[in-house]
Write a protein that holds these residues in place. Sequence first.
Motif, PDB file in Angstrom:
ATOM      1  N   LEU A   1       0.829  -1.200   0.000  1.00 54.72           N
ATOM      2  CA  LEU A   1       0.000   0.000   0.000  1.00 54.72           C
ATOM      3  C   LEU A   1       0.866   1.253   0.000  1.00 54.72           C
ATOM      4  N   GLY A   2       1.912   1.257   0.837  1.00 54.21           N
ATOM      5  CA  GLY A   2       2.808   2.407   0.862  1.00 54.21           C
ATOM      6  C   GLY A   2       3.497   2.623  -0.468  1.00 54.21           C
ATOM      7  N   ALA A   3       3.928   1.525  -1.105  1.00 57.37           N
ATOM      8  CA  ALA A   3       4.571   1.642  -2.422  1.00 57.37           C
ATOM      9  C   ALA A   3       3.605   2.213  -3.446  1.00 57.37           C
ATOM     10  N   ALA A   4       2.345   1.756  -3.390  1.00 59.29           N
ATOM     11  CA  ALA A   4       1.335   2.297  -4.310  1.00 59.29           C
ATOM     12  C   ALA A   4       1.145   3.792  -4.085  1.00 59.29           C
ATOM     13  N   GLY A   5       1.186   4.200  -2.818  1.00 59.05           N
ATOM     14  CA  GLY A   5       1.060   5.621  -2.520  1.00 59.05           C
ATOM     15  C   GLY A   5       2.241   6.423  -3.025  1.00 59.05           C
ATOM     16  N   ILE A   6       3.445   5.900  -2.829  1.00 64.81           N
ATOM     17  CA  ILE A   6       4.652   6.597  -3.284  1.00 64.81           C
ATOM     18  C   ILE A   6       4.653   6.740  -4.801  1.00 64.81           C
ATOM     19  N   LEU A   7       4.170   5.720  -5.494  1.00 68.49           N
ATOM     20  CA  LEU A   7       4.120   5.758  -6.957  1.00 68.49           C
ATOM     21  C   LEU A   7       2.991   6.639  -7.482  1.00 68.49           C
ATOM     22  N   GLY A   8       2.177   7.144  -6.575  1.00 70.87           N
ATOM     23  CA  GLY A   8       1.095   8.029  -6.979  1.00 70.87           C
ATOM     24  C   GLY A   8      -0.176   7.324  -7.391  1.00 70.87           C
ATOM     25  N   LEU A   9      -0.240   5.996  -7.224  1.00 71.37           N
ATOM     26  CA  LEU A   9      -1.421   5.260  -7.661  1.00 71.37           C
ATOM     27  C   LEU A   9      -2.657   5.629  -6.850  1.00 71.37           C
ATOM     28  N   LEU A  10      -2.454   5.964  -5.572  1.00 69.74           N
ATOM     29  CA  LEU A  10      -3.601   6.273  -4.733  1.00 69.74           C
ATOM     30  C   LEU A  10      -4.153   7.673  -4.990  1.00 69.74           C
ATOM     31  N   ARG A  11      -3.366   8.516  -5.683  1.00 69.37           N
ATOM     32  CA  ARG A  11      -3.896   9.825  -6.076  1.00 69.37           C
ATOM     33  C   ARG A  11      -4.838   9.692  -7.256  1.00 69.37           C
ATOM     34  N   GLN A  12      -4.635   8.646  -8.041  1.00 71.98           N
ATOM     35  CA  GLN A  12      -5.511   8.381  -9.183  1.00 71.98           C
ATOM     36  C   GLN A  12      -6.529   7.330  -8.749  1.00 71.98           C
ATOM     37  N   ARG A  13      -7.684   7.772  -8.289  1.00 68.39           N
ATOM     38  CA  ARG A  13      -8.662   6.865  -7.700  1.00 68.39           C
ATOM     39  C   ARG A  13      -9.048   5.743  -8.660  1.00 68.39           C
TER      40      ARG A  13
END
Length: 349
Positions: free
Chosen positions: A163-175
């Motif tokens: 989850l943290g890696a997804a956040g760092i990669l910006g995936l969580l900004r793109q819903r």
Amino acid sequence: MGTPRQPGEHANVFNALRMAAAAAVIFSHHFHITGTRPPAWLHSDMVGGVAVMTFFTISGYLVTLSWLRDPRAGVFAAKRLLRLWPGMLVAVLADVLLFGPLFTALPVREFLTHPATLEHWRNLLLVKAYTDMPQVFANNPLAGLMNGPLWTIPMELMCYAVLGAAGILGLLRQRCVATWSCIAYLLFFLTQRNADLTGTMRHWYEYPAYFAFGSLIALHRDAFERHARALLAAALPLAALLFFGAKLEHTAGLLLLAPLIVWLGTRRARPMGKLQRAGDPSYGIYLLGCPIAQAVQATWPQMPFAASLPLSVLLATAAGYASWHLVEAPALRLKGVLNRRRPLAAAGA
């Protein structure tokens, strides 16, 4: 931690669900620990499995919300370690310095320096579980087992890391991207790693699927809260058909349990306020329940199951509250320091 609730204020049900899940794990394991055959109608191992699924669903939901509130990688990592590591420290110290010396057949000095005991300390790294210890509980049906539930903590850490890696990669900004990433993993599990299809339980894929489902709900929290009842009304007959008709038990469980758990957890009830103010002993109950139950069995091997189970749950609950108030809660107060250092731009997000 949040702002303390005022007397009489309603609180959500997540603490109660976690405590019930921790007690269910003790219940499930107690048949094995006491050598008791469960009733023919009861799949006791499934009870424990559903309990762990509950933990992973709640974790996926709440931890994803935590990232969305404060998407700073370092702070996110620190908060996750503050939640996992202090309780693990309590468990490992209790295993090695309390239950081990009291219930090993070895001389204490030999036990403490035994390679298996030294390996047990490595649980503090949160990356590999060492659940057995040398000649502990030697006369119990599960001789040698110290702390079975420890093996799930590295899996929890793995979910945090992904989850943290997804956040760092910006995936969580793109819903949209985050949503389809969760759906893709759920479909991968259901079609490629599902015990209904493969015939093999693969918990390292199954429990993260519940975490991913919890994350998916968190990504669409507002929509879920508006439509949860309709979603559950549709999921219930589908799950029943899959479970009883097609015998796809794991598929049915994933489709129904995750949304049901989050929906139940977000309900608010006045009694939950008192329970929440008392603290959250669930992690301590989960991590200390197994050695406590083993100790009860070793001390009173002739005690009936109907007596040793509630005694084990009672002692584990007391230990869980002690762990919470003496170690876990003080550590979690450090989250307040992290939040106070939040940049103004992030604070206004």
